[in-house]
Design a protein around this motif. Structure first.
Motif, PDB file in Angstrom:
ATOM      1  N   MET A   1       0.814  -1.227   0.000  1.00 15.93           N
ATOM      2  CA  MET A   1       0.000   0.000   0.000  1.00 15.93           C
ATOM      3  C   MET A   1       0.843   1.272   0.000  1.00 15.93           C
ATOM      4  N   ARG A   2       2.171   1.175  -0.094  1.00 20.40           N
ATOM      5  CA  ARG A   2       3.002   2.393  -0.011  1.00 20.40           C
ATOM      6  C   ARG A   2       2.623   3.400  -1.082  1.00 20.40           C
ATOM      7  N   ARG A   3       2.515   2.931  -2.334  1.00 25.54           N
ATOM      8  CA  ARG A   3       2.174   3.859  -3.414  1.00 25.54           C
ATOM      9  C   ARG A   3       0.677   4.160  -3.418  1.00 25.54           C
ATOM     10  N   ALA A   4      -0.139   3.150  -3.119  1.00 21.64           N
ATOM     11  CA  ALA A   4      -1.590   3.343  -3.139  1.00 21.64           C
ATOM     12  C   ALA A   4      -2.033   4.361  -2.091  1.00 21.64           C
ATOM     13  N   ASN A   5      -1.331   4.405  -0.952  1.00 26.27           N
ATOM     14  CA  ASN A   5      -1.706   5.323   0.121  1.00 26.27           C
ATOM     15  C   ASN A   5      -1.614   6.789  -0.297  1.00 26.27           C
ATOM     16  N   ARG A   6      -0.822   7.052  -1.332  1.00 29.82           N
ATOM     17  CA  ARG A   6      -0.711   8.443  -1.792  1.00 29.82           C
ATOM     18  C   ARG A   6      -2.019   8.912  -2.421  1.00 29.82           C
ATOM     19  N   ALA A   7      -2.847   7.960  -2.868  1.00 34.40           N
ATOM     20  CA  ALA A   7      -4.112   8.320  -3.509  1.00 34.40           C
ATOM     21  C   ALA A   7      -5.318   8.083  -2.609  1.00 34.40           C
ATOM     22  N   VAL A   8      -5.114   7.376  -1.487  1.00 29.60           N
ATOM     23  CA  VAL A   8      -6.232   7.091  -0.575  1.00 29.60           C
ATOM     24  C   VAL A   8      -6.624   8.364   0.174  1.00 29.60           C
ATOM     25  N   LEU A   9      -7.912   8.703   0.136  1.00 29.39           N
ATOM     26  CA  LEU A   9      -8.391   9.911   0.812  1.00 29.39           C
ATOM     27  C   LEU A   9      -8.581   9.643   2.302  1.00 29.39           C
ATOM     28  N   ARG A  10      -8.244  10.629   3.117  1.00 26.86           N
ATOM     29  CA  ARG A  10      -8.419  10.499   4.561  1.00 26.86           C
ATOM     30  C   ARG A  10      -9.893  10.535   4.931  1.00 26.86           C
ATOM     31  N   GLU A  11     -10.193   9.899   6.053  1.00 25.85           N
ATOM     32  CA  GLU A  11     -11.571   9.868   6.531  1.00 25.85           C
ATOM     33  C   GLU A  11     -11.962  11.204   7.159  1.00 25.85           C
ATOM     34  N   LYS A  12     -10.945  11.990   7.605  1.00 22.24           N
ATOM     35  CA  LYS A  12     -11.185  13.299   8.236  1.00 22.24           C
ATOM     36  C   LYS A  12     -12.020  13.171   9.509  1.00 22.24           C
ATOM     37  N   HIS A  13     -11.889  12.033  10.200  1.00 21.44           N
ATOM     38  CA  HIS A  13     -12.603  11.866  11.469  1.00 21.44           C
ATOM     39  C   HIS A  13     -11.618  12.116  12.603  1.00 21.44           C
ATOM     40  N   PRO A  14     -11.820  13.145  13.405  1.00 22.08           N
ATOM     41  CA  PRO A  14     -10.832  13.498  14.435  1.00 22.08           C
ATOM     42  C   PRO A  14     -10.769  12.448  15.541  1.00 22.08           C
ATOM     43  N   LEU A  15      -9.548  12.168  16.004  1.00 25.95           N
ATOM     44  CA  LEU A  15      -9.381  11.291  17.150  1.00 25.95           C
ATOM     45  C   LEU A  15      -9.769  12.052  18.419  1.00 25.95           C
ATOM     46  N   PRO A  16     -10.307  11.366  19.421  1.00 25.35           N
ATOM     47  CA  PRO A  16     -10.746  12.063  20.640  1.00 25.35           C
ATOM     48  C   PRO A  16      -9.575  12.654  21.410  1.00 25.35           C
ATOM     49  N   VAL A  17      -9.832  13.760  22.094  1.00 27.41           N
ATOM     50  CA  VAL A  17      -8.816  14.399  22.929  1.00 27.41           C
ATOM     51  C   VAL A  17      -8.645  13.571  24.198  1.00 27.41           C
ATOM     52  N   ILE A  18      -7.390  13.255  24.525  1.00 26.51           N
ATOM     53  CA  ILE A  18      -7.125  12.365  25.656  1.00 26.51           C
ATOM     54  C   ILE A  18      -7.631  12.959  26.964  1.00 26.51           C
ATOM     55  N   ASP A  19      -7.472  14.279  27.130  1.00 32.99           N
ATOM     56  CA  ASP A  19      -7.970  14.907  28.367  1.00 32.99           C
ATOM     57  C   ASP A  19      -9.465  14.672  28.541  1.00 32.99           C
ATOM     58  N   GLU A  20     -10.214  14.749  27.445  1.00 31.87           N
ATOM     59  CA  GLU A  20     -11.663  14.541  27.520  1.00 31.87           C
ATOM     60  C   GLU A  20     -11.988  13.096  27.872  1.00 31.87           C
ATOM     61  N   LEU A  21     -11.235  12.169  27.299  1.00 38.61           N
ATOM     62  CA  LEU A  21     -11.463  10.755  27.622  1.00 38.61           C
ATOM     63  C   LEU A  21     -11.198  10.484  29.099  1.00 38.61           C
ATOM     64  N   LEU A  22     -10.062  11.032  29.594  1.00 38.18           N
ATOM     65  CA  LEU A  22      -9.702  10.777  30.986  1.00 38.18           C
ATOM     66  C   LEU A  22     -10.690  11.422  31.958  1.00 38.18           C
ATOM     67  N   SER A  23     -11.191  12.596  31.582  1.00 36.39           N
ATOM     68  CA  SER A  23     -12.140  13.274  32.477  1.00 36.39           C
ATOM     69  C   SER A  23     -13.432  12.477  32.624  1.00 36.39           C
ATOM     70  N   SER A  24     -13.799  11.714  31.582  1.00 37.76           N
ATOM     71  CA  SER A  24     -15.034  10.931  31.653  1.00 37.76           C
ATOM     72  C   SER A  24     -14.879   9.693  32.536  1.00 37.76           C
ATOM     73  N   ILE A  25     -13.626   9.338  32.881  1.00 38.76           N
ATOM     74  CA  ILE A  25     -13.378   8.144  33.701  1.00 38.76           C
ATOM     75  C   ILE A  25     -13.167   8.511  35.168  1.00 38.76           C
ATOM     76  N   ARG A  26     -12.942   9.780  35.455  1.00 38.50           N
ATOM     77  CA  ARG A  26     -12.630  10.187  36.831  1.00 38.50           C
ATOM     78  C   ARG A  26     -13.749   9.750  37.790  1.00 38.50           C
ATOM     79  N   GLY A  27     -13.304   9.251  38.958  1.00 38.81           N
ATOM     80  CA  GLY A  27     -14.254   8.808  39.972  1.00 38.81           C
ATOM     81  C   GLY A  27     -14.595   7.339  39.885  1.00 38.81           C
ATOM     82  N   ALA A  28     -14.124   6.648  38.831  1.00 38.11           N
ATOM     83  CA  ALA A  28     -14.428   5.224  38.689  1.00 38.11           C
ATOM     84  C   ALA A  28     -13.583   4.403  39.657  1.00 38.11           C
ATOM     85  N   VAL A  29     -14.126   3.258  40.091  1.00 34.22           N
ATOM     86  CA  VAL A  29     -13.419   2.390  41.038  1.00 34.22           C
ATOM     87  C   VAL A  29     -13.145   1.006  40.452  1.00 34.22           C
ATOM     88  N   LEU A  30     -13.770   0.679  39.332  1.00 36.35           N
ATOM     89  CA  LEU A  30     -13.608  -0.645  38.725  1.00 36.35           C
ATOM     90  C   LEU A  30     -13.493  -0.476  37.205  1.00 36.35           C
TER      91      LEU A  30
END
Length: 757
Positions: free
Chosen positions: A1-30
């Motif tokens: 896929m090295r050459r093919a990847n040059r033509a593959v379009l990105r999905e443009k879906h943002p990865l989640p912000v780690i701070d936001e992920l961690l804040s949603s877990i705060r207070g958990a015990v298990l």
């Protein structure tokens, strides 16, 4: 896929912000952590997109039906799919293939986990039970430790710094202080704390490591090891990965740069090299550091565009799509083809990862054992011949030039004697005690003349000899030496073309006839010596040959009496072989066989001139031809016939024997089309079409005298035309003949007739 990847379009879906992920877990015990089995393979690729994933194997062409890691947009696509799957569920955090379930109580945790498992079941998503962890009180996630006590960065992010040993030279101390200066804004009173160590760098001061230096070193290291100064990863900022390799270890620092061009450290990493990895050339070690660091920080880098900083200039080229690196580095390049990065060269003095590669102490775990198995399989594929691999290995260890080459590749010290190798630096590597260029042996100077003699043993021409050598061995100047061998070969000289054209005098076969069989696809030849050429013996020879190689679909012969006999016709009908006869007096119709006859004739002349065993020489000629790349296909006939290069006297790696017939067919068609066009233009050829009933005359095949006309006066009527073969009926008798179109001339219509009285 090295050459093919040059033509593959990105999905443009943002990865989640780690701070936001961690804040949603705060207070958990298990906590529970789920691992999806072969994560990307859970997603099916649309039929119209599968062609892009086509790849070549020795069994033919294959394509993926499922999403694979090599696609550059795979991480974003997978994140989007997984977020869609878990949408609406509480207590679930998804970051690529890491899925964490949390709860503020056991009941809440179990309810969230059951809901997620039910959702996975409805989507037919499989889990890897061995890697899943259920109902634990402490869990590592994205470089952080999740527990009932809260969230904190894991010690693994600064473990490489905690394991620093004491510097043992000025260079190592300078590297350590370079890193300290970089993180200095996090450390109060840095100048006073490093003053004791900087005294050792002053001019005229001997490097003697004392207790006061060790105390200062440990104090500074302890402050750096405080994980509190490490930053959080923000997907909106630019990630920068700095790597370095020393003779003993690898180091990496992951940074991020915000819009104000302020940099912050995210994590450190280091790795000690195994005994085998220490034998790599320096460029290979730097490439290893780059790939290892990318995979080490995989979760931080997938789906992002990041920069790779290295102090090894060749990596800038080796990791681009135009490169042709050695097999070991090429496998590493393929491992990171799904990541989007730019390799940037910076001088070693500014590389903050240098100290991590030199001072860190860690267990030397192998990084890529599969790659070493692959390299060993290449070495094992070398079949002992007149010059064995063991002999090459022994002479390599004695050769001064190759010794200096190893030093140059390890340390970058290119002496004058190894300058000719420098242009091929990226393709050279060590396999055991051998030095390789790709899958070819680099031959030490003491064996080069012997290799040349073996390659010319069956007297191939300059082009064939070069091709034969190039597929197995290499050294600088090999092509020029091959030309010299052929030009100074007495046997080749006495059978070469005359300076001034003279009438050709055929050499009579020594009391035997030769049956030459050529496979038109692979150009593989068989030559059978026959004392008599009766129909019975000819059928027997064909039967023996076809029982070894299989029955052909079609068989093209000339019009010899043995080929038009009833016995031969019956044999072909019995095995379903379609027989095609070449046009009489037109040997070009069976051009491949005619070319083979010319080559065989040359070797028989040499054998006669040298008074050697002509049958032995003929067999060696056939072996040489079948194992040498053909000028049209670019592949040795034995590769297309058997899928491997035939074993001869030259030492060789058999790493790339499997060829794809479709590719060879395309090249064959292109070469034939090009050759045909040039020939037609040179001969001013033009196509003609005769109609049944046309009256024609036929070229004389035998001229009785110099005054005889070119065409016989006997008139013929055209019965039918198939390509260039024309079937004719004599006007004077019922005789039917076949002639090539080039031998026929159409008689113009008679407009009027006159009589003389």
């Amino acid at each position: 896929m090295r050459r093919a990847n040059r033509a593959v379009l990105r999905e443009k879906h943002p990865l989640p912000v780690i701070d936001e992920l961690l804040s949603s877990i705060r207070g958990a015990v298990l906590f529970s952590k789920l691992d999806i089995k072969e994560a990307y393979h859970q997603i099916e690729i649309l039929e119209k997109s599968r062609e892009i994933t086509t790849f070549i194997t020795k069994f033919g062409l294959f394509r993926y039906k499922r999403l694979m890691f090599g696609v550059s947009s795979a991480s974003e696509l997978f994140q989007k799919v997984m977020e869609t799957v878990v949408a609406g569920l509480d207590g679930i955090v998804v970051y690529l293939d890491d899925i964490v379930v949390s709860g503020r109580s056991k009941a809440e945790h179990d309810r969230c986990l059951q809901a997620l498992l039910d959702r996975f079941k409805s989507f037919d998503i499989l889990l890897n039970l061995e890697k899943c962890r259920f109902s634990v009180k402490k869990l590592e996630f994205l470089g952080h430790e999740l527990s009932i006590n809260g969230i904190r960065p894991t010690d693994s992010r600064i473990q490489a710094v905690q394991q620093f040993r004491s510097p043992m030279s000025v260079a190592e101390l300078r590297s350590f202080l370079g890193l300290i200066t970089y993180v200095g804004r996090f450390l109060p009173n840095l100048a006073s704390k490093t003053d004791t160590l900087r005294n050792l760098l002053r001019e005229g001061v001997s490097f003697i490591w004392k207790e006061e230096h060790q105390t200062a070193f440990e104090a500074i290291k302890s402050e750096i090891a405080n994980v509190g100064f490490l930053g959080y990863l923000d997907p909106k900022d630019t990630s920068i990965l700095v790597t370095d390799a020393s003779p003993t270890g690898l180091g990496a620092v992951l940074l991020q740069e915000n819009q104000k061009r302020e940099k912050r450290i995210i994590a450190f990493a280091s790795k000690s090299l195994t005994d085998l990895e220490k034998k790599y050339f320096q460029t290979e070690r730097e490439a290893l550091a780059l790939v290892w660091a990318i995979e080490k920080f995989r979760l931080y880098l997938l789906g992002t565009n990041f920069k790779l900083i290295t102090d090894c200039k060749p990596l800038d080229f080796l990791f681009c799509h135009r490169s042709k690196p050695c097999p070991r580095i090429e496998r590493w390049v393929l491992r990171v083809q799904a990541y989007r990065f730019q390799v940037i060269y910076q001088p070693g003095a500014t590389n903050i990862a240098d100290v991590l590669s030199r001072l860190s102490i860690s267990t030397p775990e192998p990084f890529d054992e599969d790659s070493e198995v692959f390299i060993r399989s290449l070495v094992a594929a070398v079949i002992p011949k007149a010059v064995t691999v063991c002999e090459v290995e022994e002479e390599t260890a004695k050769d001064d030039i190759l010794k200096n080459l190893s030093i140059a590749l390890e340390q970058g010290n290119w002496l004058e004697c190894v300058k000719p190798f420098k242009a091929f630096e990226s393709e050279l590597y060590r396999a055991g005690n051998l030095i390789m260029r790709g899958d070819r042996l680099v031959i030490p100077s003491v064996l080069q003349s012997k290799i040349l003699e073996l390659a010319h043993e069956s007297h191939p021409g300059i082009v064939s000899m070069k091709k034969r050598l190039r597929q197995k061995v290499w050294w600088p100047g090999i092509d020029k030496q091959a030309e010299t061998i052929v030009k100074h070969c007495k046997s080749c000289t006495i059978v070469s073309a005359l300076e001034a054209p003279e009438p050709i005098r055929s050499t009579k076969m020594p009391g035997h006839n030769l049956l030459v069989i050529v496979d038109y696809f692979s150009r593989f030849i068989e030559v059978i010596v026959m004392k008599q050429i009766t129909a019975t013996l000819t059928v027997r020879a064909f039967h023996e040959t076809f029982c070894r190689f299989g029955m052909p679909e079609t068989l093209k012969t000339d019009n010899g009496p043995q080929f038009i006999s009833e016995e031969f016709r019956s044999f072909c009908e019995q095995f379903g072989i379609e027989v095609r006869k070449s046009t009489p007096y037109w040997p070009q119709a069976n051009g491949e066989v005619e070319r083979m006859n010319g080559m065989i004739k040359k070797h028989l002349k040499i054998s006669q001139a040298e008074d050697t065993d002509w049958k032995w020489d003929l067999r060696m000629c056939v072996l040489m031809y079948n194992s040498t790349p053909h000028s049209t296909t670019g592949v040795a006939p034995s590769v297309l016939m058997f899928g491997r290069i035939m074993k001869d006297k030259l030492p060789a790696f058999q790493g790339n024997n499997n060829m794809v017939s479709e590719e060879v067919r395309d090249r064959d068609k292109e070469q034939k089309l090009k050759s045909t066009g040039n020939s037609d233009r040179r001969r001013r050829a033009k196509s003609r079409q005769l109609k049944p009933g046309d009256t024609v005359v036929v070229k004389r095949m035998v001229r009785d005298s110099k005054l005889a006309s070119n065409y016989s006066p006997e008139e013929f009527i055209v019965i039918e035309q198939k390509g260039s073969d024309v079937k004719l009926l004599s006007k004077e008798s019922d005789r039917i003949i076949h002639r090539n179109l080039a031998h026929i001339k159409l008689i113009g219509m008679k407009i009027f007739q006159t009589k003389l009285f």
